[in-house]
Design a protein around this motif. Structure first.
Motif, PDB file in Angstrom:
ATOM      1  N   LEU A  13     -48.234 -27.107  36.670  1.00 35.60           N
ATOM      2  CA  LEU A  13     -47.387 -26.705  35.548  1.00 35.60           C
ATOM      3  C   LEU A  13     -47.115 -25.208  35.616  1.00 35.60           C
ATOM      4  O   LEU A  13     -45.978 -24.765  35.439  1.00 35.60           O
ATOM      5  CB  LEU A  13     -48.047 -27.069  34.221  1.00 35.60           C
ATOM      6  N   ASP A  14     -48.144 -24.433  35.909  1.00 35.52           N
ATOM      7  CA  ASP A  14     -48.013 -22.982  36.016  1.00 35.52           C
ATOM      8  C   ASP A  14     -47.002 -22.605  37.100  1.00 35.52           C
ATOM      9  O   ASP A  14     -46.205 -21.690  36.925  1.00 35.52           O
ATOM     10  CB  ASP A  14     -49.384 -22.375  36.322  1.00 35.52           C
ATOM     11  N   GLU A  15     -47.022 -23.327  38.214  1.00 29.86           N
ATOM     12  CA  GLU A  15     -46.082 -23.057  39.308  1.00 29.86           C
ATOM     13  C   GLU A  15     -44.673 -23.551  38.994  1.00 29.86           C
ATOM     14  O   GLU A  15     -43.700 -23.047  39.553  1.00 29.86           O
ATOM     15  CB  GLU A  15     -46.583 -23.710  40.598  1.00 29.86           C
ATOM     16  N   THR A  16     -44.549 -24.521  38.100  1.00 27.08           N
ATOM     17  CA  THR A  16     -43.252 -25.109  37.763  1.00 27.08           C
ATOM     18  C   THR A  16     -42.496 -24.308  36.705  1.00 27.08           C
ATOM     19  O   THR A  16     -41.265 -24.316  36.684  1.00 27.08           O
ATOM     20  CB  THR A  16     -43.463 -26.557  37.257  1.00 27.08           C
ATOM     21  N   LEU A  17     -43.210 -23.612  35.859  1.00 27.06           N
ATOM     22  CA  LEU A  17     -42.561 -22.915  34.741  1.00 27.06           C
ATOM     23  C   LEU A  17     -41.495 -21.905  35.155  1.00 27.06           C
ATOM     24  O   LEU A  17     -40.467 -21.814  34.479  1.00 27.06           O
ATOM     25  CB  LEU A  17     -43.598 -22.283  33.829  1.00 27.06           C
ATOM     26  N   PRO A  18     -41.647 -21.146  36.246  1.00 26.67           N
ATOM     27  CA  PRO A  18     -40.534 -20.276  36.644  1.00 26.67           C
ATOM     28  C   PRO A  18     -39.237 -21.050  36.898  1.00 26.67           C
ATOM     29  O   PRO A  18     -38.148 -20.552  36.617  1.00 26.67           O
ATOM     30  CB  PRO A  18     -41.045 -19.595  37.917  1.00 26.67           C
ATOM     31  N   VAL A  20     -38.367 -23.814  35.278  1.00 30.71           N
ATOM     32  CA  VAL A  20     -37.855 -24.153  33.945  1.00 30.71           C
ATOM     33  C   VAL A  20     -37.120 -22.947  33.361  1.00 30.71           C
ATOM     34  O   VAL A  20     -36.019 -23.076  32.817  1.00 30.71           O
ATOM     35  CB  VAL A  20     -39.001 -24.607  33.012  1.00 30.71           C
ATOM     36  N   LEU A  21     -37.718 -21.770  33.503  1.00 27.49           N
ATOM     37  CA  LEU A  21     -37.063 -20.556  33.005  1.00 27.49           C
ATOM     38  C   LEU A  21     -35.762 -20.284  33.756  1.00 27.49           C
ATOM     39  O   LEU A  21     -34.788 -19.813  33.161  1.00 27.49           O
ATOM     40  CB  LEU A  21     -38.011 -19.362  33.132  1.00 27.49           C
ATOM     41  N   GLN A  22     -35.729 -20.617  35.039  1.00 23.75           N
ATOM     42  CA  GLN A  22     -34.516 -20.408  35.829  1.00 23.75           C
ATOM     43  C   GLN A  22     -33.372 -21.293  35.331  1.00 23.75           C
ATOM     44  O   GLN A  22     -32.207 -20.904  35.408  1.00 23.75           O
ATOM     45  CB  GLN A  22     -34.793 -20.672  37.319  1.00 23.75           C
ATOM     46  N   VAL A  23     -33.694 -22.455  34.787  1.00 21.09           N
ATOM     47  CA  VAL A  23     -32.670 -23.332  34.214  1.00 21.09           C
ATOM     48  C   VAL A  23     -31.912 -22.592  33.112  1.00 21.09           C
ATOM     49  O   VAL A  23     -30.678 -22.595  33.077  1.00 21.09           O
ATOM     50  CB  VAL A  23     -33.308 -24.631  33.658  1.00 21.09           C
ATOM     51  N   PHE A  24     -32.652 -21.923  32.229  1.00 21.79           N
ATOM     52  CA  PHE A  24     -32.006 -21.171  31.157  1.00 21.79           C
ATOM     53  C   PHE A  24     -31.193 -20.007  31.716  1.00 21.79           C
ATOM     54  O   PHE A  24     -30.080 -19.739  31.253  1.00 21.79           O
ATOM     55  CB  PHE A  24     -33.041 -20.685  30.138  1.00 21.79           C
ATOM     56  N   ASN A  25     -31.720 -19.327  32.728  1.00 22.19           N
ATOM     57  CA  ASN A  25     -30.978 -18.230  33.360  1.00 22.19           C
ATOM     58  C   ASN A  25     -29.686 -18.738  34.008  1.00 22.19           C
ATOM     59  O   ASN A  25     -28.655 -18.062  33.945  1.00 22.19           O
ATOM     60  CB  ASN A  25     -31.836 -17.520  34.403  1.00 22.19           C
ATOM     61  N   ASN A  26     -29.748 -19.908  34.630  1.00 25.21           N
ATOM     62  CA  ASN A  26     -28.551 -20.476  35.264  1.00 25.21           C
ATOM     63  C   ASN A  26     -27.476 -20.788  34.225  1.00 25.21           C
ATOM     64  O   ASN A  26     -26.286 -20.575  34.476  1.00 25.21           O
ATOM     65  CB  ASN A  26     -28.907 -21.738  36.051  1.00 25.21           C
ATOM     66  N   ILE A  27     -27.881 -21.291  33.069  1.00 26.55           N
ATOM     67  CA  ILE A  27     -26.911 -21.572  32.006  1.00 26.55           C
ATOM     68  C   ILE A  27     -26.269 -20.268  31.547  1.00 26.55           C
ATOM     69  O   ILE A  27     -25.044 -20.187  31.384  1.00 26.55           O
ATOM     70  CB  ILE A  27     -27.575 -22.324  30.835  1.00 26.55           C
ATOM     71  N   LEU A  28     -27.082 -19.228  31.349  1.00 22.56           N
ATOM     72  CA  LEU A  28     -26.535 -17.926  30.955  1.00 22.56           C
ATOM     73  C   LEU A  28     -25.543 -17.421  31.996  1.00 22.56           C
ATOM     74  O   LEU A  28     -24.472 -16.920  31.650  1.00 22.56           O
ATOM     75  CB  LEU A  28     -27.656 -16.905  30.764  1.00 22.56           C
ATOM     76  N   HIS A  29     -25.904 -17.561  33.259  1.00 29.66           N
ATOM     77  CA  HIS A  29     -25.026 -17.094  34.340  1.00 29.66           C
ATOM     78  C   HIS A  29     -23.700 -17.854  34.330  1.00 29.66           C
ATOM     79  O   HIS A  29     -22.632 -17.256  34.445  1.00 29.66           O
ATOM     80  CB  HIS A  29     -25.729 -17.229  35.689  1.00 29.66           C
ATOM     81  N   LYS A  30     -23.764 -19.180  34.166  1.00 23.49           N
ATOM     82  CA  LYS A  30     -22.536 -19.983  34.133  1.00 23.49           C
ATOM     83  C   LYS A  30     -21.645 -19.611  32.940  1.00 23.49           C
ATOM     84  O   LYS A  30     -20.442 -19.762  33.001  1.00 23.49           O
ATOM     85  CB  LYS A  30     -22.868 -21.472  34.082  1.00 23.49           C
ATOM     86  N   CYS A  31     -22.285 -19.109  31.869  1.00 19.12           N
ATOM     87  CA  CYS A  31     -21.538 -18.712  30.672  1.00 19.12           C
ATOM     88  C   CYS A  31     -21.101 -17.250  30.724  1.00 19.12           C
ATOM     89  O   CYS A  31     -20.483 -16.756  29.775  1.00 19.12           O
ATOM     90  CB  CYS A  31     -22.391 -18.938  29.420  1.00 19.12           C
ATOM     91  N   PHE A  82     -47.955 -33.018  24.529  1.00 17.45           N
ATOM     92  CA  PHE A  82     -49.039 -32.306  25.194  1.00 17.45           C
ATOM     93  C   PHE A  82     -49.056 -30.836  24.783  1.00 17.45           C
ATOM     94  O   PHE A  82     -48.718 -29.940  25.561  1.00 17.45           O
ATOM     95  CB  PHE A  82     -48.906 -32.449  26.709  1.00 17.45           C
ATOM     96  N   PRO A  83     -49.457 -30.556  23.538  1.00 15.18           N
ATOM     97  CA  PRO A  83     -49.442 -29.177  23.048  1.00 15.18           C
ATOM     98  C   PRO A  83     -50.382 -28.224  23.791  1.00 15.18           C
ATOM     99  O   PRO A  83     -50.190 -27.012  23.745  1.00 15.18           O
ATOM    100  CB  PRO A  83     -49.816 -29.304  21.572  1.00 15.18           C
ATOM    101  N   LEU A  84     -51.392 -28.762  24.501  1.00 18.70           N
ATOM    102  CA  LEU A  84     -52.278 -27.879  25.268  1.00 18.70           C
ATOM    103  C   LEU A  84     -51.542 -27.125  26.378  1.00 18.70           C
ATOM    104  O   LEU A  84     -52.017 -26.106  26.867  1.00 18.70           O
ATOM    105  CB  LEU A  84     -53.433 -28.678  25.877  1.00 18.70           C
ATOM    106  N   ALA A  85     -50.371 -27.594  26.740  1.00 21.75           N
ATOM    107  CA  ALA A  85     -49.565 -26.906  27.758  1.00 21.75           C
ATOM    108  C   ALA A  85     -49.024 -25.578  27.245  1.00 21.75           C
ATOM    109  O   ALA A  85     -48.601 -24.735  28.038  1.00 21.75           O
ATOM    110  CB  ALA A  85     -48.412 -27.800  28.204  1.00 21.75           C
ATOM    111  N   CYS A  86     -49.047 -25.373  25.933  1.00 25.50           N
ATOM    112  CA  CYS A  86     -48.470 -24.159  25.343  1.00 25.50           C
ATOM    113  C   CYS A  86     -49.102 -22.889  25.898  1.00 25.50           C
ATOM    114  O   CYS A  86     -48.408 -21.883  26.081  1.00 25.50           O
ATOM    115  CB  CYS A  86     -48.603 -24.192  23.825  1.00 25.50           C
TER     116      CYS A  86
END
Length: 156
Positions: A13-18, A20-31, A82-86
């Motif tokens: 999960l720790d390795e995957t989160l960047p 997930v964050l890149q998904v939001f950055n990609n949306i910003l870039h497309k906009c 799975f709130p422990l992922a927070c």
């Protein structure tokens, strides 16, 4: 749950989160929007972005609304079950990044959806429903994160 059966999934999960964050950055870039600290790479001069949610093709706006809706719903569902992922999310400054994304993207997308002229009013209704659902799920995910990372430790 699977994380208690396989604790190494927390490192996955720790390795995957960047990503997930890149998904939001990609949306910003497309906009055509830029998130503070979103990219460590300088923008090339010839890459000057003139696309905004208001002037992008309708299909691209639809794609962004669908993608954002799917992403936010999945993110919320994961944190809800799975709130422990927070804690792992917070190690990546997820609250700050989600709030920054929300502040930059949501008003622009809502404004673009409202101002656009539609041949079919059902397209407007669908886009508005999806962006509203995305907004709601982002806020709910943020509440789960704040509750788990900030409030629960005080109460315990």
């Amino acid at each position: 749950n699977i994380f208690t059966q396989q604790p190494s999934y927390f490192s996955d999960l720790d390795e995957t989160l960047p990503t997930v964050l890149q998904v939001f950055n990609n949306i910003l870039h497309k906009c055509g929007l830029q998130c503070e600290g979103a990219s460590a790479e300088p923008q090339k001069l010839e890459e000057k972005v003139n696309v905004t949610p208001g002037n992008m093709p309708l299909q691209e706006l639809k794609d962004i609304a669908l993608f954002l809706c799917d992403t936010c719903t999945t993110l919320w569902a994961f944190l809800d079950v799975f709130p422990l992922a927070c804690q792992t999310f917070q190690k990546h400054d997820f609250c700050y990044r989600l709030a920054s994304f929300y502040e930059l993207a949501i008003p622009e997308l809502e404004s673009a959806i409202k101002k656009r002229r539609y041949e079919d009013n059902s397209v407007f209704a669908d886009l508005w429903r999806r962006i509203s659902h995305s907004r709601k799920k982002m806020i709910e995910a943020f509440h789960i994160l704040i509750n788990q990372v900030c409030l629960q430790p005080i109460l315990e």
